[in-house]
Design a protein around this motif. Structure first.
Motif, PDB file in Angstrom:
ATOM      1  N   LEU A   1      17.740  51.491  43.638  1.00  0.00           N
ATOM      2  CA  LEU A   1      17.336  50.235  43.019  1.00  0.00           C
ATOM      3  C   LEU A   1      16.447  49.448  43.983  1.00  0.00           C
ATOM      4  O   LEU A   1      16.594  49.556  45.202  1.00  0.00           O
ATOM      5  CB  LEU A   1      18.571  49.418  42.644  1.00  0.00           C
ATOM      6  CG  LEU A   1      19.535  50.127  41.688  1.00  0.00           C
ATOM      7  CD1 LEU A   1      20.805  49.316  41.508  1.00  0.00           C
ATOM      8  CD2 LEU A   1      18.869  50.376  40.339  1.00  0.00           C
ATOM      9  N   PRO A   2      15.524  48.638  43.459  1.00  0.00           N
ATOM     10  CA  PRO A   2      14.630  47.871  44.337  1.00  0.00           C
ATOM     11  C   PRO A   2      15.401  46.821  45.130  1.00  0.00           C
ATOM     12  O   PRO A   2      16.483  46.384  44.719  1.00  0.00           O
ATOM     13  CB  PRO A   2      13.649  47.218  43.356  1.00  0.00           C
ATOM     14  CG  PRO A   2      14.314  47.265  42.031  1.00  0.00           C
ATOM     15  CD  PRO A   2      15.224  48.439  42.035  1.00  0.00           C
ATOM     16  N   PRO A   3      14.861  46.379  46.269  1.00  0.00           N
ATOM     17  CA  PRO A   3      15.523  45.356  47.088  1.00  0.00           C
ATOM     18  C   PRO A   3      15.759  44.073  46.287  1.00  0.00           C
ATOM     19  O   PRO A   3      14.890  43.640  45.518  1.00  0.00           O
ATOM     20  CB  PRO A   3      14.533  45.106  48.231  1.00  0.00           C
ATOM     21  CG  PRO A   3      13.688  46.338  48.281  1.00  0.00           C
ATOM     22  CD  PRO A   3      13.607  46.844  46.875  1.00  0.00           C
ATOM     23  N   GLY A   4      16.934  43.483  46.476  1.00  0.00           N
ATOM     24  CA  GLY A   4      17.236  42.224  45.786  1.00  0.00           C
ATOM     25  C   GLY A   4      17.532  42.372  44.310  1.00  0.00           C
ATOM     26  O   GLY A   4      17.610  41.367  43.580  1.00  0.00           O
ATOM     27  N   PHE A   5      17.719  43.598  43.850  1.00  0.00           N
ATOM     28  CA  PHE A   5      17.983  43.845  42.435  1.00  0.00           C
ATOM     29  C   PHE A   5      19.188  43.030  41.962  1.00  0.00           C
ATOM     30  O   PHE A   5      20.221  42.975  42.615  1.00  0.00           O
ATOM     31  CB  PHE A   5      18.250  45.340  42.230  1.00  0.00           C
ATOM     32  CG  PHE A   5      18.549  45.728  40.815  1.00  0.00           C
ATOM     33  CD1 PHE A   5      17.553  45.724  39.868  1.00  0.00           C
ATOM     34  CD2 PHE A   5      19.832  46.098  40.433  1.00  0.00           C
ATOM     35  CE1 PHE A   5      17.812  46.096  38.555  1.00  0.00           C
ATOM     36  CE2 PHE A   5      20.103  46.476  39.122  1.00  0.00           C
ATOM     37  CZ  PHE A   5      19.095  46.471  38.181  1.00  0.00           C
ATOM     38  N   GLN A   6      19.024  42.346  40.818  1.00  0.00           N
ATOM     39  CA  GLN A   6      20.047  41.533  40.170  1.00  0.00           C
ATOM     40  C   GLN A   6      20.368  40.230  40.899  1.00  0.00           C
ATOM     41  O   GLN A   6      21.320  39.540  40.539  1.00  0.00           O
ATOM     42  CB  GLN A   6      21.351  42.321  39.936  1.00  0.00           C
ATOM     43  CG  GLN A   6      21.208  43.406  38.870  1.00  0.00           C
ATOM     44  CD  GLN A   6      22.532  44.020  38.488  1.00  0.00           C
ATOM     45  OE1 GLN A   6      23.390  44.253  39.340  1.00  0.00           O
ATOM     46  NE2 GLN A   6      22.720  44.298  37.208  1.00  0.00           N
ATOM     47  N   ARG A   7      19.608  39.857  41.898  1.00  0.00           N
ATOM     48  CA  ARG A   7      19.755  38.539  42.507  1.00  0.00           C
ATOM     49  C   ARG A   7      18.838  37.548  41.778  1.00  0.00           C
ATOM     50  O   ARG A   7      17.861  37.931  41.130  1.00  0.00           O
ATOM     51  CB  ARG A   7      19.431  38.583  44.002  1.00  0.00           C
ATOM     52  CG  ARG A   7      20.405  39.435  44.807  1.00  0.00           C
ATOM     53  CD  ARG A   7      21.787  38.811  44.859  1.00  0.00           C
ATOM     54  NE  ARG A   7      22.796  39.718  45.392  1.00  0.00           N
ATOM     55  CZ  ARG A   7      24.065  39.374  45.611  1.00  0.00           C
ATOM     56  NH1 ARG A   7      24.485  38.154  45.316  1.00  0.00           N
ATOM     57  NH2 ARG A   7      24.941  40.247  46.086  1.00  0.00           N
TER      58      ARG A   7
ATOM     59  N   PHE B   1      24.469  42.625  33.907  1.00  0.00           N
ATOM     60  CA  PHE B   1      25.521  43.105  33.007  1.00  0.00           C
ATOM     61  C   PHE B   1      26.416  44.077  33.775  1.00  0.00           C
ATOM     62  O   PHE B   1      27.480  43.720  34.243  1.00  0.00           O
ATOM     63  CB  PHE B   1      24.929  43.740  31.748  1.00  0.00           C
ATOM     64  CG  PHE B   1      25.981  44.202  30.785  1.00  0.00           C
ATOM     65  CD1 PHE B   1      26.828  43.287  30.173  1.00  0.00           C
ATOM     66  CD2 PHE B   1      26.140  45.548  30.497  1.00  0.00           C
ATOM     67  CE1 PHE B   1      27.823  43.712  29.291  1.00  0.00           C
ATOM     68  CE2 PHE B   1      27.118  45.979  29.613  1.00  0.00           C
ATOM     69  CZ  PHE B   1      27.964  45.061  29.016  1.00  0.00           C
ATOM     70  N   ALA B   2      25.987  45.303  33.950  1.00  0.00           N
ATOM     71  CA  ALA B   2      26.727  46.252  34.786  1.00  0.00           C
ATOM     72  C   ALA B   2      26.351  46.036  36.250  1.00  0.00           C
ATOM     73  O   ALA B   2      25.283  45.513  36.560  1.00  0.00           O
ATOM     74  CB  ALA B   2      26.396  47.679  34.367  1.00  0.00           C
ATOM     75  N   GLY B   3      27.232  46.429  37.151  1.00  0.00           N
ATOM     76  CA  GLY B   3      26.985  46.275  38.567  1.00  0.00           C
ATOM     77  C   GLY B   3      25.945  47.248  39.088  1.00  0.00           C
ATOM     78  O   GLY B   3      25.676  48.291  38.466  1.00  0.00           O
ATOM     79  N   PRO B   4      25.336  46.941  40.241  1.00  0.00           N
ATOM     80  CA  PRO B   4      24.286  47.810  40.801  1.00  0.00           C
ATOM     81  C   PRO B   4      24.734  49.259  41.027  1.00  0.00           C
ATOM     82  O   PRO B   4      23.971  50.190  40.784  1.00  0.00           O
ATOM     83  CB  PRO B   4      23.949  47.124  42.131  1.00  0.00           C
ATOM     84  CG  PRO B   4      24.369  45.700  41.959  1.00  0.00           C
ATOM     85  CD  PRO B   4      25.549  45.734  41.043  1.00  0.00           C
ATOM     86  N   ARG B   5      25.970  49.444  41.484  1.00  0.00           N
ATOM     87  CA  ARG B   5      26.446  50.799  41.757  1.00  0.00           C
ATOM     88  C   ARG B   5      26.505  51.625  40.477  1.00  0.00           C
ATOM     89  O   ARG B   5      26.104  52.788  40.448  1.00  0.00           O
ATOM     90  CB  ARG B   5      27.835  50.752  42.410  1.00  0.00           C
ATOM     91  CG  ARG B   5      28.331  52.119  42.894  1.00  0.00           C
ATOM     92  CD  ARG B   5      29.704  52.026  43.512  1.00  0.00           C
ATOM     93  NE  ARG B   5      30.704  51.659  42.516  1.00  0.00           N
ATOM     94  CZ  ARG B   5      31.668  50.765  42.725  1.00  0.00           C
ATOM     95  NH1 ARG B   5      31.772  50.152  43.864  1.00  0.00           N
ATOM     96  NH2 ARG B   5      32.545  50.481  41.775  1.00  0.00           N
ATOM     97  N   VAL B   6      26.990  51.006  39.378  1.00  0.00           N
ATOM     98  CA  VAL B   6      27.081  51.712  38.094  1.00  0.00           C
ATOM     99  C   VAL B   6      25.684  52.077  37.593  1.00  0.00           C
ATOM    100  O   VAL B   6      25.445  53.191  37.109  1.00  0.00           O
ATOM    101  CB  VAL B   6      27.819  50.838  37.052  1.00  0.00           C
ATOM    102  CG1 VAL B   6      27.778  51.485  35.675  1.00  0.00           C
ATOM    103  CG2 VAL B   6      29.251  50.576  37.490  1.00  0.00           C
ATOM    104  N   ILE B   7      24.745  51.137  37.714  1.00  0.00           N
ATOM    105  CA  ILE B   7      23.379  51.390  37.247  1.00  0.00           C
ATOM    106  C   ILE B   7      22.739  52.511  38.057  1.00  0.00           C
ATOM    107  O   ILE B   7      22.094  53.418  37.502  1.00  0.00           O
ATOM    108  CB  ILE B   7      22.539  50.099  37.335  1.00  0.00           C
ATOM    109  CG1 ILE B   7      23.090  49.054  36.357  1.00  0.00           C
ATOM    110  CG2 ILE B   7      21.068  50.385  37.023  1.00  0.00           C
ATOM    111  CD1 ILE B   7      22.472  47.687  36.491  1.00  0.00           C
ATOM    112  N   LYS B   8      22.926  52.461  39.371  1.00  0.00           N
ATOM    113  CA  LYS B   8      22.347  53.498  40.232  1.00  0.00           C
ATOM    114  C   LYS B   8      22.890  54.875  39.881  1.00  0.00           C
ATOM    115  O   LYS B   8      22.145  55.858  39.809  1.00  0.00           O
ATOM    116  CB  LYS B   8      22.633  53.164  41.697  1.00  0.00           C
ATOM    117  CG  LYS B   8      22.018  54.145  42.676  1.00  0.00           C
ATOM    118  CD  LYS B   8      22.280  53.731  44.117  1.00  0.00           C
ATOM    119  CE  LYS B   8      21.689  54.751  45.079  1.00  0.00           C
ATOM    120  NZ  LYS B   8      21.899  54.357  46.500  1.00  0.00           N
TER     121      LYS B   8
END
Length: 283
Positions: free
Chosen positions: A241-247, A227-234
């Motif tokens: 965030l864990p490796p490969g998050f959201q892939r 939904f939201a991008g990794p940067r926003v979530i972080k």
């Protein structure tokens, strides 16, 4: 002192050879330089690292449907500018420039076609049209595709490639999430299969509506899904965030996908799933 003077020119520089633009493509993942014709033969999958390049709706139509069977409908529908929205430039100018550049009227192509022996209705999104954003016309075209699936009693495929809702259209864009989700409930009531295919990227309001509502949800390897991008979530949670998050692989491991399917097997795998549904629910 004339010893050091050149008496005659023995070497003549040859004409500089220049390679035509677009012959070679660099893999975004491993850096391999790939001959473009070879990449096309491999359906835009890197032969070295298996990275799936982002491709457009025409490419997916060619991959998924039997040659010459796809017939587009509602191609004429085009967006308006209900809010007269302006940021760096007016939305309507940006929209018209995108239409001219891509040769498309919107970020989704809808039509009917034959996938192996199965007649299906499809909506294929295209990221190159304003980031595959879901505006009011994208929502309307998807809704009409669902209506066509109900009318013909044919399975529905939606292939998502989108950055989410088109914020130039504000609430009109966000309304498409509810509209398309409600329409899909009618397919479930009538026991008509809906297969959702997630490609890189599938994010924002698209993920929060029809992309994650399939009876079967497939994804290509390595696709960004969320939904939201990794940067926003972080920034929101204040944690790494864990490796490969959201892939795709991470998302499947956590139960949000049914299958990750290599592009080379996509058509065959969908056909086998449709075989199963046809056997379970003959019309």
């Amino acid at each position: 002192m004339d010893w050091f003077k050149r008496k005659k020119q023995t070497l003549t520089p040859g004409a500089k050879k220049e390679l035509p633009d677009g012959l070679w493509v660099k893999c975004d993942n491993c850096g391999e330089i790939i001959y473009k014709k070879e990449l096309e033969k491999k359906l835009y999958v890197c032969p070295k690292c298996d990275y799936h390049f982002r491709i457009g709706s025409k490419d997916y139509i060619a991959i998924l449907f039997n040659e010459g069977t796809f017939e587009e409908f509602n191609a004429h529908l085009m967006s308006d500018d209900p809010l007269q929205f302006t940021d760096s430039k007016p939305y309507i100018e940006k929209y018209r420039a995108t239409v001219k550049k891509t040769g498309m009227n919107e970020a989704v192509v809808t039509g009917t076609g034959k996938l192996e022996q199965h007649d299906v209705v499809a909506a294929i999104m295209d990221f190159k049209f304003l980031g595959g954003s879901m505006g009011s016309v994208v929502g309307e075209k998807v809704a009409r595709a669902i209506d066509r699936s109900l009318e013909l009693k044919q399975p529905l495929l939606i292939l998502s490639s989108s950055g989410g809702a088109r914020m130039h259209e504000g609430i009109f864009s966000l309304m498409q999430m509810a509209k398309t989700s409600a329409k899909l409930a009618l397919l479930a009531e009538n026991k008509i299969p809906y297969i959702s295919i997630l490609t890189n990227p599938t994010t924002g309001g698209t993920t929060a509506s029809y992309a994650m509502l399939g009876d079967i949800i497939l994804a290509e390897p390595g696709a960004l899904i969320g939904f939201a991008g990794p940067r926003v979530i972080k920034q929101t949670i204040g944690q790494d965030l864990p490796p490969g998050f959201q892939r795709s692989e991470f998302v499947m491991e956590h139960g949000f996908l049914d299958l990750i399917v290599h592009r080379h097997q996509l058509k065959q795998r969908i056909a086998r799933i449709l075989d199963f549904f046809a056997h379970q629910n003959p019309h």
